[in-house]
Motif scaffolding. Structure first.
Motif, PDB file in Angstrom:
ATOM      1  N   ASP B 128       0.823  -1.205   0.000  1.00 40.88           N
ATOM      2  CA  ASP B 128       0.000   0.000   0.000  1.00 40.88           C
ATOM      3  C   ASP B 128       0.857   1.255   0.000  1.00 40.88           C
ATOM      4  OD1 ASP B 128      -2.801  -1.039   2.102  1.00 40.88           O
ATOM      5  OD2 ASP B 128      -2.140  -1.601   0.087  1.00 40.88           O
ATOM      6  N   PRO B 129       0.257   2.362  -0.405  1.00 39.57           N
ATOM      7  CA  PRO B 129       1.009   3.613  -0.302  1.00 39.57           C
ATOM      8  C   PRO B 129       1.233   3.976   1.161  1.00 39.57           C
ATOM      9  CG  PRO B 129      -1.263   4.050  -0.959  1.00 39.57           C
ATOM     10  CD  PRO B 129      -1.085   2.566  -0.991  1.00 39.57           C
ATOM     11  N   ILE B 130       2.218   4.812   1.333  1.00 39.68           N
ATOM     12  CA  ILE B 130       2.566   5.232   2.689  1.00 39.68           C
ATOM     13  C   ILE B 130       1.459   6.116   3.254  1.00 39.68           C
ATOM     14  CG2 ILE B 130       4.181   6.661   4.007  1.00 39.68           C
ATOM     15  CD1 ILE B 130       6.334   5.764   2.013  1.00 39.68           C
ATOM     16  N   MET B 131       1.166   5.886   4.508  1.00 40.93           N
ATOM     17  CA  MET B 131       0.153   6.716   5.165  1.00 40.93           C
ATOM     18  C   MET B 131       0.738   7.332   6.422  1.00 40.93           C
ATOM     19  SD  MET B 131      -3.154   4.267   4.888  1.00 40.93           S
ATOM     20  CE  MET B 131      -4.293   5.618   4.961  1.00 40.93           C
ATOM     21  N   GLY B 132       0.304   8.531   6.675  1.00 38.00           N
ATOM     22  CA  GLY B 132       0.721   9.181   7.918  1.00 38.00           C
ATOM     23  C   GLY B 132      -0.143   8.683   9.076  1.00 38.00           C
ATOM     24  N   PHE B 133       0.434   8.701  10.254  1.00 39.73           N
ATOM     25  CA  PHE B 133      -0.346   8.307  11.433  1.00 39.73           C
ATOM     26  C   PHE B 133       0.180   9.077  12.628  1.00 39.73           C
ATOM     27  CE2 PHE B 133       2.368   5.897  14.332  1.00 39.73           C
ATOM     28  CZ  PHE B 133       3.487   5.678  13.553  1.00 39.73           C
ATOM     29  N   HIS B 134      -0.608   9.095  13.654  1.00 35.41           N
ATOM     30  CA  HIS B 134      -0.057   9.527  14.932  1.00 35.41           C
ATOM     31  C   HIS B 134      -0.653   8.674  16.047  1.00 35.41           C
ATOM     32  CE1 HIS B 134      -3.681  11.907  15.777  1.00 35.41           C
ATOM     33  NE2 HIS B 134      -3.621  12.205  14.521  1.00 35.41           N
ATOM     34  N   GLN B 135       0.110   8.526  17.062  1.00 37.09           N
ATOM     35  CA  GLN B 135      -0.269   7.610  18.126  1.00 37.09           C
ATOM     36  C   GLN B 135       0.160   8.187  19.462  1.00 37.09           C
ATOM     37  OE1 GLN B 135       0.849   3.615  17.179  1.00 37.09           O
ATOM     38  NE2 GLN B 135      -0.571   2.741  18.667  1.00 37.09           N
ATOM     39  N   MET B 136      -0.626   7.901  20.452  1.00 35.20           N
ATOM     40  CA  MET B 136      -0.357   8.444  21.770  1.00 35.20           C
ATOM     41  C   MET B 136      -0.425   7.308  22.777  1.00 35.20           C
ATOM     42  SD  MET B 136      -1.666   9.446  24.818  1.00 35.20           S
ATOM     43  CE  MET B 136      -3.175   8.649  24.328  1.00 35.20           C
ATOM     44  N   PHE B 137       0.517   7.243  23.663  1.00 33.05           N
ATOM     45  CA  PHE B 137       0.541   6.201  24.693  1.00 33.05           C
ATOM     46  C   PHE B 137       0.580   6.836  26.067  1.00 33.05           C
ATOM     47  CE2 PHE B 137       1.609   2.878  21.704  1.00 33.05           C
ATOM     48  CZ  PHE B 137       2.377   3.523  20.744  1.00 33.05           C
ATOM     49  N   LEU B 138      -0.182   6.270  26.966  1.00 39.20           N
ATOM     50  CA  LEU B 138      -0.075   6.681  28.355  1.00 39.20           C
ATOM     51  C   LEU B 138       0.539   5.514  29.106  1.00 39.20           C
ATOM     52  CD1 LEU B 138      -0.808   9.096  30.206  1.00 39.20           C
ATOM     53  CD2 LEU B 138      -2.846   7.836  30.856  1.00 39.20           C
ATOM     54  N   LEU B 139       1.695   5.753  29.705  1.00 42.83           N
ATOM     55  CA  LEU B 139       2.426   4.688  30.375  1.00 42.83           C
ATOM     56  C   LEU B 139       2.314   4.853  31.873  1.00 42.83           C
ATOM     57  CD1 LEU B 139       5.712   4.848  28.269  1.00 42.83           C
ATOM     58  CD2 LEU B 139       3.630   3.549  27.798  1.00 42.83           C
ATOM     59  N   LYS B 140       2.155   3.740  32.531  1.00 45.66           N
ATOM     60  CA  LYS B 140       1.980   3.785  33.979  1.00 45.66           C
ATOM     61  C   LYS B 140       2.835   2.707  34.601  1.00 45.66           C
ATOM     62  CE  LYS B 140      -1.842   3.890  37.321  1.00 45.66           C
ATOM     63  NZ  LYS B 140      -2.247   5.264  37.584  1.00 45.66           N
ATOM     64  N   ASN B 141       3.314   3.020  35.781  1.00 39.23           N
ATOM     65  CA  ASN B 141       4.130   2.058  36.502  1.00 39.23           C
ATOM     66  C   ASN B 141       3.225   1.219  37.393  1.00 39.23           C
ATOM     67  OD1 ASN B 141       5.906   0.642  38.025  1.00 39.23           O
ATOM     68  ND2 ASN B 141       7.046   2.399  38.759  1.00 39.23           N
ATOM     69  N   ILE B 142       3.102  -0.032  37.054  1.00 35.45           N
ATOM     70  CA  ILE B 142       2.271  -0.932  37.859  1.00 35.45           C
ATOM     71  C   ILE B 142       3.129  -2.116  38.274  1.00 35.45           C
ATOM     72  CG2 ILE B 142       0.265  -2.479  37.834  1.00 35.45           C
ATOM     73  CD1 ILE B 142      -1.084  -0.516  35.947  1.00 35.45           C
ATOM     74  N   SER B 143       3.200  -2.321  39.556  1.00 38.48           N
ATOM     75  CA  SER B 143       3.991  -3.441  40.101  1.00 38.48           C
ATOM     76  C   SER B 143       5.389  -3.461  39.525  1.00 38.48           C
ATOM     77  CB  SER B 143       3.307  -4.785  39.815  1.00 38.48           C
ATOM     78  OG  SER B 143       1.997  -4.773  40.271  1.00 38.48           O
ATOM     79  N   ASP B 144       6.005  -2.318  39.578  1.00 36.62           N
ATOM     80  CA  ASP B 144       7.409  -2.223  39.196  1.00 36.62           C
ATOM     81  C   ASP B 144       7.675  -2.416  37.712  1.00 36.62           C
ATOM     82  OD1 ASP B 144      10.505  -3.425  40.641  1.00 36.62           O
ATOM     83  OD2 ASP B 144       9.642  -1.409  40.479  1.00 36.62           O
ATOM     84  N   ALA B 145       6.639  -2.311  36.921  1.00 38.91           N
ATOM     85  CA  ALA B 145       6.853  -2.408  35.478  1.00 38.91           C
ATOM     86  C   ALA B 145       6.035  -1.334  34.788  1.00 38.91           C
ATOM     87  CB  ALA B 145       6.441  -3.790  34.981  1.00 38.91           C
ATOM     88  N   TRP B 146       6.552  -0.868  33.684  1.00 44.69           N
ATOM     89  CA  TRP B 146       5.852   0.158  32.926  1.00 44.69           C
ATOM     90  C   TRP B 146       4.995  -0.509  31.866  1.00 44.69           C
ATOM     91  CZ3 TRP B 146       5.547   5.215  34.114  1.00 44.69           C
ATOM     92  CH2 TRP B 146       6.427   5.678  35.095  1.00 44.69           C
TER      93      TRP B 146
END
Lengths: 538, 161
Positions: B128-146
């Motif tokens: 496929d042709p190239i497509m632009g995207f954007h993505q957002m992540f919310l990271l949280k520390n739970i039990s010593d891991a992100w």
């Protein structure tokens, strides 16, 4: 203000009433408040079964005590005794004029004015205003304070006050003036055949004073369906089932689209109710934001290689803006409308009240070396915090703006803009009682400087705390900018002048269809998406 | 098992020597304090996560579930998917190969000790042709891991690169 016990008790009562007024936002009531005349009734009805939050929580960013309002529920008889402070006489002014005459009315809006006591606010404005004004029908509409004045020179004088008055938190108070508002009491006096005359007069007035008064965007609903390009991969696999297609509110003009080919109905736009003289003569409901909804139609004939795959693994449907609930949608949309009203006004200091003291903001730019729009982004390079471009930790630390003053100063130095709210796509992706996170995608135009007229695309993510008054304060603000990809879309007319009396948007002309086809061929986008891009930039 | 250590070993344990998790230095403003020349902990975590995520996505999508938890929520082109299982199902997309190229990324610490990471880039699926995207992540520390508790993905309409 004195600090006697009496005053303190009065304040506490006002605060309780105020809380009760807005505790409805925590309940799943029907908050389809599109007209101000119904707003108070809904709020009152909602109060019946509502449990008042108690005890009062400490909310450092809530409304400061000196600004708490009295309840303005006219129907609320039980609180009449508590309103000994009295509504100022202006609020009960009946318009005494000969039947049938009009004068020129202007609606004055103070964004985020819900925080302020009415009397205090009006005094503050009057002290600074060069002419004395008579505010008619003062009311709070969602987050704003509004009233009407009946004179172009008064309206103009009020406009001049904007940004020159400060509240007790030392935040600028902005004032916006709209030439198309008419108070309900005046409307009622006019006979229906006079309405047309009024429309003409207001339009004429608007044309005369257009330089002095801000332009409001005309926000349109969009019922957009687009077929994916019949190719493999991500785009081709997206499809929508008819029953899942979001229905868009329109002003009842969808019958105009009967008789069009199914394919031609890909882009139709029905305007939001745009007559300013109906019962919801409320600039905020009219300007209420309806982000474009984007759907992809079911693919008519999938390629043979996809049949088996699609049966098992369908990508989810692509929908438009996402909100957790109707109430949150209203909250977020209104917030965005207020935010960008100030942002585009030329004085961004008014945004101080939208940010938390300890807020953070950063700006990043993405581009490809061959981008034709690259030059438009040059002025943002020095503030670019994109980690692909800026790796030095010290510099990155400096580029992360911290504290609301720092942030607003920074924003104030950015070029003047005009955002196209009708292009906004909003995703609300996280919410708790205390916090709300949402992202906005859209386009804006620069309206001054060397790249005047250039159109840029942005994605902006907000994390905001929710005060008990349903006010939002931004704590994180992350802004990404990029150019828009095609010269033709950039040069297309980017019209944001309100057209309150226009009918629905026409279907694409032959010439526009050809443009869209050409764009589609060049960019590789499918036709319907090309149409959408074209329409976005009109 | 949530991912804690990417291959490049730049992953910082939230309670490791080089710094606490975001919230432990005295609240939100405290996380912004740092020594000159230091990369703040949340930048390191955000950066590592992004790198790891797209590496997984492009090379072995089946492993993606590891970075989410059952309370995670993905908003994909305006539609919500809740929970690990739903997100993993989404990951089984009908294309053979996919490539992501990131053109912009940035991070911020949030008041409740999370990290918000935003990414803008381009993707190409199969031919496929190239497509632009954007993505957002919310990271949280739970039990010593992100882990990723919220993920939002949108194709970019106004810029196809």
């Amino acid at each position: 203000m004195g600090h006697s016990d009496q005053v303190v008790r009065r304040r506490a009562r006002r605060w309780d009433m105020y809380q009760m007024r807005f505790s409805s936002v925590f309940q799943p009531v029907n908050l389809g408040m599109h007209s101000s005349s119904h707003q108070q009734q809904d709020g009152h009805a909602a109060m019946q079964g509502v449990r008042v939050e108690s005890p009062l929580r400490y909310t450092p960013y809530a409304i400061s005590p000196s600004h708490r309002r009295v309840s303005f529920l006219k129907q609320d008889q039980t609180h009449v005794n508590m309103e000994r402070e009295q509504k100022p006489p202006e609020r009960r002014v009946e318009v005494n004029r000969p039947h049938g005459t009009l004068g020129s009315w202007f609606k004055i809006t103070i964004p985020f004015g819900i925080k302020y006591n009415e009397k205090w606010l009006l005094n503050l404005i009057q002290n600074k205003c060069s002419v004395s004004f008579n505010p008619v029908e003062f009311r709070y509409e969602k987050m704003n304070a509004t009233f009407f004045v009946e004179n172009a020179s008064v309206a103009s004088a009020l406009k001049n006050v904007s940004g020159k008055i400060w509240d007790e938190d030392n935040e600028k108070v902005s004032i916006f003036v709209c030439p198309d508002g008419i108070p309900h009491s005046v409307q009622r006096e006019l006979k229906s055949e006079k309405v047309e005359q009024v429309k003409l007069a207001v339009n004429h007035q608007q044309a005369l004073d257009i330089q002095k008064l801000p332009i409001y965007s005309d926000f349109m609903t969009c019922d957009t369906k687009m077929a994916p390009n019949p190719r493999k991969g991500v785009a081709a696999s997206l499809h929508v089932r008819e029953e899942n297609t979001p229905k868009v509110m329109s002003s009842g003009e969808t019958d105009k689209w009967k008789g069009t080919e199914p394919g031609e109905k890909c882009v139709d736009r029905s305007p939001v109710c745009t007559t300013f003289l109906d019962n919801s003569s409320n600039i905020n409901s009219i300007l209420e934001l309806f982000p474009k909804l984007l759907c992809l139609d079911a693919q008519q004939s999938p390629g043979p290689t996809l049949c088996g795959l699609e049966a098992h693994k369908r990508l989810p449907t692509c929908k438009g803006s996402f909100f957790g609930s109707e109430m949150l949608k209203n909250l977020v949309l209104q917030f965005l409308q207020q935010y960008y009203l100030i942002y585009d006004s030329g004085d961004r200091q008014g945004l101080l009240c939208a940010y938390h003291d300890e807020a953070c903001l950063s700006l990043s730019i993405s581009f490809n070396p061959g981008d034709s729009a690259l030059s438009n982004l040059f002025k943002y390079f020095k503030d670019n915090r994109n980690i692909k471009a800026v790796k030095d930790p010290d510099l990155r630390g400096q580029l992360l703006r911290h504290t609301k003053r720092d942030i607003v100063d920074f924003l104030g130095a950015l070029p003047k803009t005009q955002h196209d709210l009708s292009s906004f796509l909003v995703d609300m992706w996280y919410q708790t009682k205390r916090m709300l996170c949402f992202s906005v995608n859209g386009v804006f135009k620069e309206v001054e400087g060397q790249s005047q007229g250039s159109v840029l695309a942005f994605t902006r993510t907000f994390i905001a705390t929710r005060g008990s008054s349903s006010s939002l304060r931004i704590v994180n603000d992350e802004l990404f900018l990029r150019g828009t990809s095609h010269q033709r879309t950039q040069s297309a007319l980017f019209t944001l002048v309100p057209t309150p009396f226009s009918s629905s948007m026409p279907a694409f002309s032959q010439e526009q269809q050809k443009m869209a086809q050409g764009f589609s061929a060049q960019s590789g986008m499918n036709f319907q998406w090309s149409q959408k891009c074209l329409h976005n930039n009109q | 098992m949530p991912v804690t250590r990417p291959r490049d070993s730049q992953w910082m344990s939230p309670t490791g020597r080089q710094g606490d998790s975001c919230g432990q230095r005295g609240g939100f403003p405290g996380t912004l304090a740092r020594e000159k020349g230091d990369k703040p902990i949340w930048e390191q975590i955000g950066s590592s996560f992004i790198q790891h995520y797209y590496q997984l996505f492009d090379n072995d999508r089946t492993q993606l579930g590891a970075i989410y938890i059952d309370a995670s929520c993905l908003t994909w082109e305006g539609q919500q998917f809740q929970g690990k299982a739903a997100i993993v199902e989404l990951s089984s997309l009908p294309f053979q190969k996919i490539q992501h190229s990131i053109t912009a990324q940035d991070y911020q610490p949030t008041p409740d000790s999370c990290i918000i990471s935003m990414v803008v880039g381009q993707l190409k699926a199969d031919e496929d042709p190239i497509m632009g995207f954007h993505q957002m992540f919310l990271l949280k520390n739970i039990s010593d891991a992100w882990v990723c508790t919220n993920d939002m993905f949108r194709l970019a309409l106004h810029n196809f690169g």
